[in-house]
Design an enzyme around this catalytic site. Structure first.
Site, PDB file in Angstrom:
ATOM      1  N   SER A 145     -15.183  -8.386   2.293  1.00 24.07           N
ATOM      2  CA  SER A 145     -15.565  -9.546   1.620  1.00 24.07           C
ATOM      3  C   SER A 145     -16.890  -9.425   2.490  1.00 24.07           C
ATOM      4  O   SER A 145     -17.366 -10.625   1.455  1.00 24.07           O
ATOM      5  CB  SER A 145     -14.372 -10.553   2.309  1.00 24.07           C
ATOM      6  OG  SER A 145     -14.867 -10.628   4.248  1.00 24.07           O
ATOM      7  N   LYS A 174     -13.467 -19.839   6.311  1.00 21.53           N
ATOM      8  CA  LYS A 174     -15.341 -19.618   5.585  1.00 21.53           C
ATOM      9  C   LYS A 174     -16.214 -20.282   5.497  1.00 21.53           C
ATOM     10  O   LYS A 174     -17.314 -20.039   6.036  1.00 21.53           O
ATOM     11  CB  LYS A 174     -15.094 -17.807   4.539  1.00 21.53           C
ATOM     12  CG  LYS A 174     -14.213 -16.901   5.322  1.00 21.53           C
ATOM     13  CD  LYS A 174     -14.242 -15.915   4.102  1.00 21.53           C
ATOM     14  CE  LYS A 174     -13.965 -14.088   4.886  1.00 21.53           C
ATOM     15  NZ  LYS A 174     -13.789 -13.460   3.723  1.00 21.53           N
TER      16      LYS A 174
END
Length: 363
Positions: A253, A298
């Site tokens: 990611s 996140k």
């Protein structure tokens, strides 16, 4: 009257004792869930702890001129609390359910049956290495370098259409006469054939040959794909040496933020205008930004680290809407070019409101 009041008091005491006992049981009772929470944030323009414990540049380049940077281009991570050996208690889950920065997810979705924690860590480490290669390729392609990409067969799956036709280390150079330079491009061409036989041009031991493979339909849930039964890797021959140093972080990611950090390091000026920007998203050599897991965590990790802006994959927008923490502005992106365009607007103090966002109307 006193006896009645005393009886009610006694029942209340017993109810409290039962509740406390239930709480103790829930504290230690295992559950089929794990908790996701914001993990560490790393500035791709800064340093990270190396294998020897010393701080080293997260991105370093040899063979090309590099330039000073400012501000931050943060990659974000997610920490998982629990595993198959020790799952969170129901009491821990209850606390996590009340915390908007955390998520309670099924154990099997993070630690599949039959996969050990060690195997999962190894897989994530491999994905991280692959993402670094793809990010380097995406960045250098954007800057006009030749990346010398080759699509290489790792193995042909037993009893698959490719079994006995393709071999490990075959270099696939074209499909139906069209050159290919990435595994993604090859897979897309196979899907477009919709089951019709495909002609693969390849190099085996340095000699060119053409083989024919008929894809096989594969269905999993609502998803259908045409497969020939091979695992692939893309090998690159980069003109310059880019090293990404980041231990103890796995998965793909961080790819987009790696690519942005590489571009900023190799170009004059400040890509972010000296501002604090975070983001996430996979990336391939063509610059396509893909979805990731744990985006809500996140977002909170980025906000807590001081970021003002967050680059989010367009494919994750449905998870972003309604979950953006105060003080953070989310910008939607689907490609490296879109990310660079957004950074240019931010750096120039342009019209931020005109940048694409994740919203109920626009996705």
């Amino acid at each position: 009257m006193d006896r009645t009041r005393s009886g009610k008091l006694g029942l209340g005491v017993w109810a409290l004792i039962v509740a406390l006992l239930a709480l103790v049981v829930l504290t230690f009772l295992p559950s089929p869930y794990v908790i996701q929470r914001p993990g560490p944030v790393y500035d791709t323009l800064g340093t990270a702890k190396g294998a020897d414990g010393e701080q080293v540049p997260l991105i370093s380049v040899e063979g090309a001129e590099t330039f000073e940077t400012a501000g931050t281009l943060d990659l974000t991570t997610v920490q998982v609390v629990g595993n198959r050996e020790r799952t969170p208690s129901w009491f821990e889950l209850a606390l996590a359910w009340m915390d908007s920065s955390k998520a309670v997810v099924p154990l099997d979705s993070v630690f599949p049956q039959g996969v050990t924690s060690e195997q999962r860590d190894e897989r994530n480490a491999t994905l991280m290495v692959d993402s670094q290669h793809e990010a380097t390729a995406a960045a250098l392609n954007e800057l006009g370098y030749d990346t010398g990409a080759e699509v290489v067969v790792v193995e042909a799956v037993a009893d698959s259409p490719a079994d006995g036709i393709l071999e490990a280390d075959d270099v696939i150079t074209a499909i139906d006469g069209t050159p290919v330079s990435s595994a993604t491009q090859l897979r897309e061409a196979i899907q477009a054939a919709a089951g019709a036989p495909v002609q693969l041009t390849l190099l085996r031991g340095g000699a060119e040959q053409t083989v024919e493979v008929t894809p096989e339909k594969h269905t999993e849930g609502d998803a259908t794909a045409w497969l020939i039964g091979i695992t692939l890797r893309t090998d690159y021959d980069f003109e310059i040496d880019v090293t990404i140093q980041l231990d103890n972080v796995g998965g793909p990611s961080a790819g987009m933020m790696f690519a942005l950090g590489i571009i900023d390091t190799l170009t004059e000026g400040e890509l972010n205008g000296g501002k604090d920007i975070a983001g996430t998203g996979t990336i391939d050599a063509a610059g396509t930004v893909g979805p990731i897991g744990g985006i809500r965590q996140k977002l909170y990790g980025a906000r807590d680290a001081g970021a003002d802006y967050f680059l989010a994959p367009a494919a994750n927008c449905d998870e972003v809407v309604g979950h953006v923490p105060d003080g953070l502005q989310v910008i939607r992106t689907a490609t490296l070019e879109e990310s660079l365009a957004a950074l240019e607007v931010i750096a120039d103090d342009g019209d931020i409101s005109a940048l694409p966002t994740c919203d109920l109307a626009g996705g």
